[in-house]
Design an enzyme around this catalytic site. Structure first.
Site, PDB file in Angstrom:
ATOM      1  N   GLU A  75       0.838  -1.217   0.000  1.00 37.36           N
ATOM      2  CA  GLU A  75       0.000   0.000   0.000  1.00 37.36           C
ATOM      3  C   GLU A  75       0.867   1.260   0.000  1.00 37.36           C
ATOM      4  O   GLU A  75       0.628   2.191  -0.772  1.00 37.36           O
ATOM      5  CB  GLU A  75      -0.925   0.001   1.221  1.00 37.36           C
ATOM      6  CG  GLU A  75      -1.821   1.243   1.237  1.00 37.36           C
ATOM      7  CD  GLU A  75      -2.473   1.491   2.588  1.00 37.36           C
ATOM      8  OE1 GLU A  75      -2.938   0.536   3.235  1.00 37.36           O
ATOM      9  OE2 GLU A  75      -2.496   2.668   3.002  1.00 37.36           O
ATOM     10  N   SER A 124       0.171  -9.082   7.952  1.00 41.02           N
ATOM     11  CA  SER A 124      -0.907  -8.106   7.811  1.00 41.02           C
ATOM     12  C   SER A 124      -0.672  -6.959   8.793  1.00 41.02           C
ATOM     13  O   SER A 124      -0.608  -7.173  10.009  1.00 41.02           O
ATOM     14  CB  SER A 124      -2.244  -8.805   8.092  1.00 41.02           C
ATOM     15  OG  SER A 124      -3.181  -7.894   8.601  1.00 41.02           O
TER      16      SER A 124
END
Ligand code: SF4
Length: 286
Positions: free
Chosen positions: A128, A219
């Site tokens: 991201e 994550s």
């Protein structure tokens, strides 16, 4: 064992639900292969389910894909080059990137256009952060307050955040960045789901003897959940049911359970059932 499970925010967030639904739809409607620009979501068991359905990672910058192939953009987003390559190769692109991430990408491009040095607080190797900075020419990623302190002086800084960082840490970084320029603009946006999931997990952690956080080891939002809970009670971050050990809960009477934004319900259900089947410690021993 009494299990206190996060009821509002543990498991798929809105962005992941959408990405997952798009992947399932693409699979159902496509006879040939369905390609992904990277891991659709950061959860290995969930990705194994997609691979078993025939979805495959193939980045169009690294591999020429047959014209007309279906290519899904991962939930973490991609830089503009990926969209250009997909168009050049005549691919059918399905954009599963989260809308919140796309908004940060647009801000990065816009504030650089307005003459600001864009500085993003996040993980340098996280897809991201890398995708967001790809919308700038000179944007920087910093990972800590120490890196902010080491920056030179800029006329103007626009600060952004990877959507899953801890808000308190981002705010500390912003305090330093404000001293590194003549004009400072805080444009960071931490995803509300991430923040609310942390608040719910912290509230549970305060009432239990141990916490279990289920989610991808890589994550970011799951790591943050484990971090905030770990500051309160012994916390175990697991990705798969098989990792659980009964001895972790030998002195527990109540265990809390939450999950990252890309954890399937079935995985959380299985962990909840396993914990519930444990014998609680005798009264007074917790
Ligand atoms: S955690 Fe937030 S930013 Fe990330 S995919 Fe989910 S909704 Fe989008």
């Amino acid at each position: 064992m009494e299990v206190v499970r996060a009821s509002r925010y543990g498991g798929f967030c809105g962005g992941v639900k959408r990405a997952w639904a798009l992947a399932q739809q693409a699979r159902a409607e496509t006879a040939g292969p369905v390609y992904l620009t990277g891991e659709l979501i950061h959860n290995r068991p969930a990705m194994e389910e997609l691979y078993a359905q025939g979805l495959e990672i193939a980045h169009p910058s690294e591999r020429e894909l047959p014209p007309g192939s279906v290519l899904l953009v991962r939930a973490h987003g991609e830089g503009p080059q990926v969209y250009e390559r997909a168009q050049q190769q005549g691919l059918k692109l399905i954009d599963a990137s989260c809308g919140i991430v796309q908004r940060v990408q647009r801000k990065a491009a816009e504030w650089e256009r307005q003459g600001y040095q864009v500085i993003l607080y996040g993980h340098r190797n996280h897809p991201e952060s890398r995708a967001t900075i790809a919308y700038t020419r000179h944007g920087l990623i910093i990972e800590s307050v120490a890196e902010a302190e080491a920056l030179p002086h800029f006329p103007r800084i626009a600060a952004l955040a990877q959507t899953t960082v801890l808000l308190s840490e981002y705010e500390r970084v912003c305090q330093v960045l404000a001293t590194k320029c003549d004009e400072f603009m805080n444009q960071g946006q931490v995803c509300a789901w991430t923040r609310l999931a942390q608040d719910e997990a912290v509230a549970i952690a305060r009432t239990v003897d141990a916490m279990v956080v289920v989610g991808g080891k890589h994550s970011s939002n799951t790591q943050q959940l484990a971090k905030v809970c770990g500051a309160i009670v012994p916390t175990y971050h697991i990705e798969r049911l098989e990792e659980l050990r009964p001895e972790w809960f030998a002195s527990a009477r109540r265990v809390g359970l939450t999950a990252g934004a890309s954890t399937r319900d079935a995985d959380i259900d299985a962990v909840a059932a396993w914990l519930a089947a444990l014998e609680p410690a005798p009264a007074g021993s917790a």
